[in-house]
Design a protein around this motif. Sequence first.
Motif, PDB file in Angstrom:
ATOM      1  N   GLY A   1       0.827  -1.210   0.000  1.00  0.00           N
ATOM      2  CA  GLY A   1       0.000   0.000   0.000  1.00  0.00           C
ATOM      3  C   GLY A   1       0.856   1.252   0.000  1.00  0.00           C
ATOM      4  O   GLY A   1       0.561   2.235  -0.695  1.00  0.00           O
ATOM      5  N   ALA A   2       1.950   1.226   0.781  1.00  0.00           N
ATOM      6  CA  ALA A   2       2.868   2.372   0.838  1.00  0.00           C
ATOM      7  C   ALA A   2       3.477   2.640  -0.536  1.00  0.00           C
ATOM      8  O   ALA A   2       3.582   3.795  -0.971  1.00  0.00           O
ATOM      9  N   ILE A   3       3.850   1.574  -1.235  1.00  0.00           N
ATOM     10  CA  ILE A   3       4.445   1.732  -2.575  1.00  0.00           C
ATOM     11  C   ILE A   3       3.437   2.311  -3.549  1.00  0.00           C
ATOM     12  O   ILE A   3       3.766   3.194  -4.359  1.00  0.00           O
ATOM     13  N   THR A   4       2.192   1.861  -3.473  1.00  0.00           N
ATOM     14  CA  THR A   4       1.122   2.374  -4.352  1.00  0.00           C
ATOM     15  C   THR A   4       0.911   3.867  -4.114  1.00  0.00           C
ATOM     16  O   THR A   4       0.777   4.649  -5.067  1.00  0.00           O
ATOM     17  N   ILE A   5       0.896   4.269  -2.847  1.00  0.00           N
ATOM     18  CA  ILE A   5       0.722   5.697  -2.504  1.00  0.00           C
ATOM     19  C   ILE A   5       1.884   6.522  -3.067  1.00  0.00           C
ATOM     20  O   ILE A   5       1.687   7.592  -3.649  1.00  0.00           O
ATOM     21  N   LEU A   6       3.100   6.032  -2.913  1.00  0.00           N
ATOM     22  CA  LEU A   6       4.280   6.764  -3.382  1.00  0.00           C
ATOM     23  C   LEU A   6       4.310   6.881  -4.900  1.00  0.00           C
ATOM     24  O   LEU A   6       4.803   7.874  -5.437  1.00  0.00           O
ATOM     25  N   LYS A   7       3.772   5.872  -5.597  1.00  0.00           N
ATOM     26  CA  LYS A   7       3.772   5.922  -7.067  1.00  0.00           C
ATOM     27  C   LYS A   7       2.930   7.091  -7.570  1.00  0.00           C
ATOM     28  O   LYS A   7       3.219   7.660  -8.619  1.00  0.00           O
ATOM     29  N   ASP A   8       1.891   7.447  -6.818  1.00  0.00           N
ATOM     30  CA  ASP A   8       1.038   8.582  -7.204  1.00  0.00           C
ATOM     31  C   ASP A   8       1.800   9.908  -7.115  1.00  0.00           C
ATOM     32  O   ASP A   8       1.440  10.882  -7.780  1.00  0.00           O
ATOM     33  N   ALA A   9       2.845   9.928  -6.271  1.00  0.00           N
ATOM     34  CA  ALA A   9       3.638  11.160  -6.099  1.00  0.00           C
ATOM     35  C   ALA A   9       4.933  11.125  -6.911  1.00  0.00           C
ATOM     36  O   ALA A   9       5.749  12.044  -6.837  1.00  0.00           O
ATOM     37  N   GLU A  10       5.113  10.070  -7.715  1.00  0.00           N
ATOM     38  CA  GLU A  10       6.374   9.851  -8.428  1.00  0.00           C
ATOM     39  C   GLU A  10       6.750  11.011  -9.349  1.00  0.00           C
ATOM     40  O   GLU A  10       7.908  11.433  -9.415  1.00  0.00           O
ATOM     41  N   ASN A  11       5.764  11.553 -10.073  1.00  0.00           N
ATOM     42  CA  ASN A  11       6.043  12.627 -11.036  1.00  0.00           C
ATOM     43  C   ASN A  11       6.354  13.952 -10.349  1.00  0.00           C
ATOM     44  O   ASN A  11       6.971  14.833 -10.941  1.00  0.00           O
ATOM     45  N   LEU A  12       5.914  14.098  -9.099  1.00  0.00           N
ATOM     46  CA  LEU A  12       6.117  15.353  -8.387  1.00  0.00           C
ATOM     47  C   LEU A  12       7.451  15.391  -7.625  1.00  0.00           C
ATOM     48  O   LEU A  12       7.976  16.468  -7.368  1.00  0.00           O
ATOM     49  N   VAL A  13       7.989  14.223  -7.293  1.00  0.00           N
ATOM     50  CA  VAL A  13       9.146  14.169  -6.405  1.00  0.00           C
ATOM     51  C   VAL A  13      10.388  14.823  -7.010  1.00  0.00           C
ATOM     52  O   VAL A  13      11.238  15.345  -6.282  1.00  0.00           O
ATOM     53  N   VAL A  14      10.511  14.838  -8.348  1.00  0.00           N
ATOM     54  CA  VAL A  14      11.708  15.422  -8.977  1.00  0.00           C
ATOM     55  C   VAL A  14      11.815  16.927  -8.718  1.00  0.00           C
ATOM     56  O   VAL A  14      12.907  17.491  -8.729  1.00  0.00           O
ATOM     57  N   ASN A  15      10.675  17.584  -8.489  1.00  0.00           N
ATOM     58  CA  ASN A  15      10.688  19.031  -8.225  1.00  0.00           C
ATOM     59  C   ASN A  15      10.602  19.361  -6.743  1.00  0.00           C
ATOM     60  O   ASN A  15      10.533  20.525  -6.364  1.00  0.00           O
ATOM     61  N   ALA A  16      10.595  18.337  -5.895  1.00  0.00           N
ATOM     62  CA  ALA A  16      10.463  18.548  -4.450  1.00  0.00           C
ATOM     63  C   ALA A  16      11.781  19.019  -3.848  1.00  0.00           C
ATOM     64  O   ALA A  16      12.845  18.932  -4.467  1.00  0.00           O
ATOM     65  N   LYS A  17      11.713  19.507  -2.626  1.00  0.00           N
ATOM     66  CA  LYS A  17      12.919  19.904  -1.899  1.00  0.00           C
ATOM     67  C   LYS A  17      13.756  18.662  -1.612  1.00  0.00           C
ATOM     68  O   LYS A  17      13.227  17.554  -1.520  1.00  0.00           O
ATOM     69  N   ASP A  18      15.054  18.905  -1.419  1.00  0.00           N
ATOM     70  CA  ASP A  18      15.970  17.776  -1.184  1.00  0.00           C
ATOM     71  C   ASP A  18      15.543  16.915  -0.006  1.00  0.00           C
ATOM     72  O   ASP A  18      15.579  15.687  -0.072  1.00  0.00           O
TER      73      ASP A  18
END
Length: 423
Positions: free
Chosen positions: A39-56
């Motif tokens: 479930g944790a992996i599924t949740i993180l996949k939804d944020a995958e495209n946004l993480v590249v622009n996130a803070k370090d």
Amino acid sequence: MKSKYVILASALLISVATFAQKDQIKNAEKALKSGDAQGAITILKDAENLVVNAKDVEQAQYYSVQGNAYLDLANKKVDESKNLLLAAESYKKLIDVEKASGKVKYSTQAAASITDIKGKLINSAIADSQANKHSEGAKKLYEAYLLDKKDTINLYYAASTAVNAQDYDTALPMYDELKKINYSGKGTSYTAVNKASGNEDGFNTAKERDLAVKIGTHEKPKTEAIPSKRGEIYKNLALILVQKGRTEDAKQAIADARKTNPDDTSLILTEANLYLDSKDFVTYKKLVGEALQKDPNNADLIFNLGVISASAKNNEDAEKYYLKAIEINPNYTNAYLNLSALKLEAEKPIIDEMNKLGTSDKDTKRYEVLKKQRENVFKGVIPYLKKAHELDPKNDDVSKTLLGVYKALEMTAEAKALKATMN
């Protein structure tokens, strides 16, 4: 004025996305803590495209949770190999992010987890090999090497395991890499017997081993030289290249290796064997002479020359080399074994001729002559088999061969005594 609103709207969108991403990472952490790694992996996949622009710091947290989730699945034996590799990939991204930012929060735990994953991959590869799943084992060992390229022995084992699987297309680039880094594997092993388990444990240094003996957990310390593996590496590389019809490339590979390692006699033997296979006997003999000149009293070298000669059906030279190896090292078990096998080859043509004989007086006389010759072959091999058995009493092949010889010669008492020692 309109452009100002557009800029403000964009800022709001980024802000909303950032909040959503933070929530997703938190939700993934909660899912993981509750035992729902998938479930944790599924949740993180939804944020995958946004993480590249996130803070370090958020990127590092994202990869930390992701790595922990994959590792949790692997520990539960869910697609173990696949999830171990995905976990390692996440941890490596985490370490890269924190290294670039200069802020370290998760890297220590990530590095420890990568070490743990490496150990799990190696143990899984060993289990694969024991189950004759060599291809799978080779891939895991190579992945273990990629996780820690300083631990080059895993690359060597990966290549060897791929050869065991006869997966030469996989093995070839691994051997090329071993050649590129000029891997030798030469060193010293420090071992001692664990008093509790009775197993022989290895130590990184003599100091560590000696301390274990001193405090009483271990006994019977042993220090042994680990010979260079270059000869084996280039032999396998050459054999694969020859199999692919690239004989000249094979010769060039060994020639290059010898330039880099001019004193490595195992490479001379490998090159000699290659020329022997291509029936260039002049070059073969020249290389054999060169090897002997470099190390005339090396029992291993002379034994290997015996093996090469026997492969070429040059039994006279093979016998000479085996006897020389025994002269240098009277306890050289394999030399006694190979010499016994070599001498027993003389039995086959005798048996073949005996089987063709008829029942005439002439054939009967000839049969008795051949029978005597066969007995002489057996008598001649007994001293070598007895010595091999004395040196390696648990070797079933030696025991069975010696027992067969005793029976053929009707040495009943000797056969009975030997059989009593066999399982």
